[in-house]
Design a protein around this motif. Structure first.
Motif, PDB file in Angstrom:
ATOM      1  N   GLU A  34     -10.579 -27.075  37.553  1.00 22.62           N
ATOM      2  CA  GLU A  34      -9.469 -26.306  36.986  1.00 22.62           C
ATOM      3  C   GLU A  34      -9.351 -24.912  37.611  1.00 22.62           C
ATOM      4  O   GLU A  34      -8.238 -24.409  37.844  1.00 22.62           O
ATOM      5  N   ALA A  35     -10.493 -24.277  37.905  1.00 22.19           N
ATOM      6  CA  ALA A  35     -10.451 -22.920  38.495  1.00 22.19           C
ATOM      7  C   ALA A  35      -9.739 -22.958  39.847  1.00 22.19           C
ATOM      8  O   ALA A  35      -8.927 -22.082  40.163  1.00 22.19           O
ATOM      9  N   SER A  36     -10.022 -23.972  40.649  1.00 22.28           N
ATOM     10  CA  SER A  36      -9.373 -24.087  41.965  1.00 22.28           C
ATOM     11  C   SER A  36      -7.879 -24.349  41.819  1.00 22.28           C
ATOM     12  O   SER A  36      -7.077 -23.868  42.618  1.00 22.28           O
ATOM     13  N   GLN A  37      -7.521 -25.118  40.796  1.00 21.00           N
ATOM     14  CA  GLN A  37      -6.095 -25.424  40.587  1.00 21.00           C
ATOM     15  C   GLN A  37      -5.276 -24.164  40.325  1.00 21.00           C
ATOM     16  O   GLN A  37      -4.082 -24.120  40.597  1.00 21.00           O
ATOM     17  N   LEU A  38      -5.952 -23.140  39.792  1.00 17.44           N
ATOM     18  CA  LEU A  38      -5.230 -21.909  39.437  1.00 17.44           C
ATOM     19  C   LEU A  38      -4.620 -21.217  40.648  1.00 17.44           C
ATOM     20  O   LEU A  38      -3.792 -20.323  40.508  1.00 17.44           O
ATOM     21  N   VAL A  39      -5.039 -21.619  41.852  1.00 15.78           N
ATOM     22  CA  VAL A  39      -4.503 -20.991  43.064  1.00 15.78           C
ATOM     23  C   VAL A  39      -2.973 -20.965  43.054  1.00 15.78           C
ATOM     24  O   VAL A  39      -2.345 -19.985  43.466  1.00 15.78           O
ATOM     25  N   ALA A  40      -2.371 -22.050  42.542  1.00 20.41           N
ATOM     26  CA  ALA A  40      -0.910 -22.146  42.580  1.00 20.41           C
ATOM     27  C   ALA A  40      -0.247 -21.279  41.509  1.00 20.41           C
ATOM     28  O   ALA A  40       0.948 -21.006  41.592  1.00 20.41           O
ATOM     29  N   LEU A  92      -7.160 -25.771  29.484  1.00 20.01           N
ATOM     30  CA  LEU A  92      -6.502 -24.659  28.791  1.00 20.01           C
ATOM     31  C   LEU A  92      -5.900 -23.639  29.768  1.00 20.01           C
ATOM     32  O   LEU A  92      -5.077 -22.817  29.373  1.00 20.01           O
ATOM     33  N   LEU A  93      -6.300 -23.680  31.039  1.00 21.19           N
ATOM     34  CA  LEU A  93      -5.873 -22.633  31.971  1.00 21.19           C
ATOM     35  C   LEU A  93      -4.833 -23.109  32.978  1.00 21.19           C
ATOM     36  O   LEU A  93      -3.794 -22.474  33.152  1.00 21.19           O
ATOM     37  N   ALA A  94      -5.121 -24.186  33.660  1.00 21.03           N
ATOM     38  CA  ALA A  94      -4.216 -24.655  34.711  1.00 21.03           C
ATOM     39  C   ALA A  94      -3.235 -25.664  34.116  1.00 21.03           C
ATOM     40  O   ALA A  94      -3.645 -26.614  33.434  1.00 21.03           O
ATOM     41  N   PRO A  95      -1.933 -25.493  34.357  1.00 18.02           N
ATOM     42  CA  PRO A  95      -0.922 -26.287  33.640  1.00 18.02           C
ATOM     43  C   PRO A  95      -0.955 -27.783  33.949  1.00 18.02           C
ATOM     44  O   PRO A  95      -0.462 -28.569  33.150  1.00 18.02           O
ATOM     45  N   ASN A  96      -1.547 -28.162  35.079  1.00 23.65           N
ATOM     46  CA  ASN A  96      -1.551 -29.592  35.426  1.00 23.65           C
ATOM     47  C   ASN A  96      -2.938 -30.226  35.348  1.00 23.65           C
ATOM     48  O   ASN A  96      -3.173 -31.283  35.922  1.00 23.65           O
ATOM     49  N   SER A  97      -3.850 -29.553  34.658  1.00 21.18           N
ATOM     50  CA  SER A  97      -5.230 -30.050  34.645  1.00 21.18           C
ATOM     51  C   SER A  97      -5.491 -31.002  33.481  1.00 21.18           C
ATOM     52  O   SER A  97      -4.963 -30.814  32.381  1.00 21.18           O
ATOM     53  N   ASP A 152     -15.213 -24.227  36.754  1.00 21.44           N
ATOM     54  CA  ASP A 152     -16.369 -23.764  37.514  1.00 21.44           C
ATOM     55  C   ASP A 152     -16.352 -22.242  37.569  1.00 21.44           C
ATOM     56  O   ASP A 152     -15.339 -21.602  37.247  1.00 21.44           O
ATOM     57  N   GLY A 153     -17.442 -21.663  38.043  1.00 16.92           N
ATOM     58  CA  GLY A 153     -17.469 -20.231  38.326  1.00 16.92           C
ATOM     59  C   GLY A 153     -16.613 -19.968  39.556  1.00 16.92           C
ATOM     60  O   GLY A 153     -16.765 -20.641  40.580  1.00 16.92           O
ATOM     61  N   PHE A 154     -15.680 -18.999  39.438  1.00 13.12           N
ATOM     62  CA  PHE A 154     -14.727 -18.808  40.529  1.00 13.12           C
ATOM     63  C   PHE A 154     -14.219 -17.380  40.516  1.00 13.12           C
ATOM     64  O   PHE A 154     -14.142 -16.746  39.456  1.00 13.12           O
ATOM     65  N   TYR A 155     -13.842 -16.869  41.689  1.00  9.11           N
ATOM     66  CA  TYR A 155     -13.367 -15.483  41.794  1.00  9.11           C
ATOM     67  C   TYR A 155     -12.035 -15.447  42.543  1.00  9.11           C
ATOM     68  O   TYR A 155     -11.866 -16.153  43.556  1.00  9.11           O
ATOM     69  N   TYR A 156     -11.098 -14.667  42.034  1.00  7.95           N
ATOM     70  CA  TYR A 156      -9.818 -14.450  42.715  1.00  7.95           C
ATOM     71  C   TYR A 156      -9.537 -12.951  42.826  1.00  7.95           C
ATOM     72  O   TYR A 156      -9.733 -12.206  41.845  1.00  7.95           O
ATOM     73  N   ALA A 157      -9.038 -12.519  43.979  1.00  5.61           N
ATOM     74  CA  ALA A 157      -8.501 -11.150  44.111  1.00  5.61           C
ATOM     75  C   ALA A 157      -7.204 -11.253  44.905  1.00  5.61           C
ATOM     76  O   ALA A 157      -7.143 -11.938  45.941  1.00  5.61           O
ATOM     77  N   LEU A 158      -6.161 -10.589  44.400  1.00  6.50           N
ATOM     78  CA  LEU A 158      -4.853 -10.637  45.063  1.00  6.50           C
ATOM     79  C   LEU A 158      -4.545  -9.253  45.639  1.00  6.50           C
ATOM     80  O   LEU A 158      -4.654  -8.241  44.926  1.00  6.50           O
ATOM     81  N   LEU A 159      -4.177  -9.233  46.913  1.00  5.72           N
ATOM     82  CA  LEU A 159      -3.834  -7.973  47.575  1.00  5.72           C
ATOM     83  C   LEU A 159      -2.414  -8.059  48.106  1.00  5.72           C
ATOM     84  O   LEU A 159      -2.026  -9.092  48.680  1.00  5.72           O
ATOM     85  N   ARG A 160      -1.659  -6.957  47.942  1.00 11.62           N
ATOM     86  CA  ARG A 160      -0.305  -6.893  48.497  1.00 11.62           C
ATOM     87  C   ARG A 160      -0.330  -5.933  49.668  1.00 11.62           C
ATOM     88  O   ARG A 160      -1.042  -4.924  49.623  1.00 11.62           O
ATOM     89  N   LYS A 161       0.429  -6.257  50.725  1.00 10.16           N
ATOM     90  CA  LYS A 161       0.453  -5.358  51.884  1.00 10.16           C
ATOM     91  C   LYS A 161       1.634  -4.407  51.746  1.00 10.16           C
ATOM     92  O   LYS A 161       2.793  -4.832  51.728  1.00 10.16           O
ATOM     93  N   ARG A 162       1.324  -3.126  51.608  1.00 11.75           N
ATOM     94  CA  ARG A 162       2.426  -2.174  51.497  1.00 11.75           C
ATOM     95  C   ARG A 162       2.673  -1.557  52.867  1.00 11.75           C
ATOM     96  O   ARG A 162       1.799  -1.553  53.736  1.00 11.75           O
ATOM     97  N   GLY A 163       3.913  -1.030  53.033  1.00 11.93           N
ATOM     98  CA  GLY A 163       4.220  -0.323  54.281  1.00 11.93           C
ATOM     99  C   GLY A 163       3.440   0.963  54.303  1.00 11.93           C
ATOM    100  O   GLY A 163       3.397   1.685  53.297  1.00 11.93           O
ATOM    101  N   VAL A 164       2.747   1.250  55.388  1.00 16.68           N
ATOM    102  CA  VAL A 164       1.941   2.477  55.444  1.00 16.68           C
ATOM    103  C   VAL A 164       2.882   3.643  55.672  1.00 16.68           C
ATOM    104  O   VAL A 164       3.737   3.611  56.574  1.00 16.68           O
TER     105      VAL A 164
END
Ligand SMILES: C[S@@+](CC[C@H](N)C(=O)[O-])C[C@H]1O[C@@H](n2cnc3c(N)ncnc32)[C@H](O)[C@@H]1O
Length: 436
Positions: A232-238, A202-207, A421-433
């Motif tokens: 499926e959780a790992s597939q979500l990386v893309a 239900l989550l990853a389009p190619n699973s 599976d149990g899985f955690y994602y965090a996305l960070l963007r690098k801004r100009g200081v």
């Protein structure tokens, strides 16, 4: 070649595990499985005893007047296998008791025959009473070590019982369909033509979830690179890491290459540098790339040790860090026996070092995706909170994954029956200081 009974081999493997030697995956290798008359039964014994060990051990304590000596750990493991078979498998009771008692001969400890016979016969008679006693203690009933249960309860007060239940279920086998070779629907039809039932995730389009696990190499299209085995959780990386053609990507903890390949299947023009600090794990990345006809530069390196300038800057960084693997206990139930709180502390420090070393390698405006297969906040949301607090140029990006729980930072998937599976994602963007 000596051919051993699955019961005796299981007893040897469990004895080694309880002495903190190796892991289930390392012990149950192809060579060991070829040395037994019943490879499936060997796996069932080993996985089952690890999954239920805290409860089985409790039963054993109730059934014995005094504990066995440390040098009789083999007898203890034989008893755990016998109890597992008696209480969790559908083997007729008399066969289980007789075969376990007969196996004592191989251990060369004839004195243990009467003991094994008495313990198993009493377990058979006292099943209801034992179960009632076990239900009084969550650590025993849910078969998790006390420290882990308390940590999960503290981190997930609303969800911890569902997590404990989820950890005790059997993991599904999930495929990632290579969208370069076939659509998910086409692949599902190809599998169905071979009598293999699969349903879309239900989550990853190619699973695709297989109704029954099977040997991956026997899957139609596996050798040709149409499918890979990946949760499926790992597939979500893309889906989670924003990708456009030609980006320079660093996969800093890449082996065995599951996520490297998922990213490249989604966008084959990426220029990927795949690193891992364990040389013996690099061939697996190369084999996966080769089978899927994808390209990445693969190197043995540790970004916490190498000078940063060596690598240049990247538009995207994937940091799929080593972790407690508490999100994949259902796949690796030996984690319950092996993992310690001290190890988790070391992992948290390692993850912090990896984050600190990776960040300077990210170009301004670029994205870093941090991921773990852990359920512990110290490795996940709290780790990212600490990082963001000390890096003014790190901007957390909101993620929305259906079924995932939003954390202070990032999102957490819990292990789900017939789901990820149990899985955690965090996305960070690098801004100009901005300079003051
Ligand atoms: C969770 S696994 C990565 C799984 C991989 N991303 C995949 O999807 O197939 C973590 C990996 O990090 C590697 N590792 C641990 N410490 C490292 C370091 N300091 N530098 C590079 N790799 C490291 C381990 O050898 C292990 O292969």
């Amino acid at each position: 070649m000596t051919v051993s009974s699955p019961r005796i081999l299981a007893c040897q493997i469990l004895t080694a595990l309880m002495q903190h030697q190796g892991s289930l995956a390392s012990h149950l290798n192809a060579q060991v499985l070829s040395q037994t008359t019943g490879p499936a039964l060997l796996q069932e014994f080993c996985y089952g005893v690890c999954r239920w060990q805290p409860r089985l051990q409790f039963y054993l304590q109730q059934l014995m007047d005094k504990p066995l000596r440390a040098k009789d750990l083999d007898v203890q493991c034989l008893l755990l296998v016998g109890l597992y078979q008696l209480l969790f498998m559908r083997t007729p009771d008399h066969a289980c008791v007789n075969e376990t008692v007969a196996a004592v001969d191989t251990l060369g400890k004839p004195w243990a025959k009467a003991l094994v016979n008495a313990v198993l016969r009493n377990a058979q008679r006292q099943q209801a009473e034992l179960q009632a006693l076990a239900e009084r203690d969550y650590s025993v009933w849910y078969a998790h070590p006390e420290w882990l249960l308390q940590q999960l309860k503290q981190d997930w007060p609303q969800h911890y019982r569902a997590i404990l239940d989820g950890n005790n279920q059997r993991a599904p086998m999930t495929l990632r369909v290579n969208q370069r070779k076939a659509s998910r629907t086409e692949c599902q039809a190809l599998l169905a033509a071979e009598g293999i039932v699969a349903k879309p995730g239900l989550l990853a389009p190619n699973s695709l979830y297989l109704a029954q696990p099977m040997d991956a190499v026997g899957l139609p299209g596996f050798v040709e690179g149409m499918v890979s085995v990946q949760d499926e959780a790992s597939q979500l990386v893309a889906s989670v890491l924003p990708l456009t053609p030609g980006l320079r990507v660093l996969d800093a903890c890449a082996a065995p290459g599951g996520k490297t390949c998922a990213l490249l299947e989604a966008e084959p023009t990426l220029q990927v540098l795949a690193l891992d600090n364990e040389a013996r794990r690099l061939p697996r990345i190369l084999q996966n790339l080769d089978r899927l006809q994808l390209h990445a530069e693969v190197r043995c390196a540790d970004i916490t040790q190498e000078p940063a300038a060596e690598f240049g800057r990247f538009d995207r960084i994937l940091l799929d860090v080593p972790c407690s693997a508490t999100g994949v206990i259902r796949r690796h139930p030996d984690i319950k026996l092996l993992r310690t709180p001290a190890e988790v502390e070391l992992l948290v420090a390692k993850q912090r070092a990896l984050l600190a070393a990776a960040w300077p390698l990210l170009a301004t405006g670029g994205y870093l995706l941090y991921s773990t297969c852990s359920l512990l906040k110290a490795e996940n949301s709290a780790q990212i909170a600490q990082f963001v607090e000390h890096h003014a140029d790190a901007e957390p990006v909101a993620l929305s994954i259906e079924a995932a729980l939003a954390c202070d930072f990032g999102v957490q998937l819990l292990p789900q029956a017939d789901g990820p599976d149990g899985f955690y994602y965090a996305l960070l963007r690098k801004r100009g200081v901005q300079l003051a």
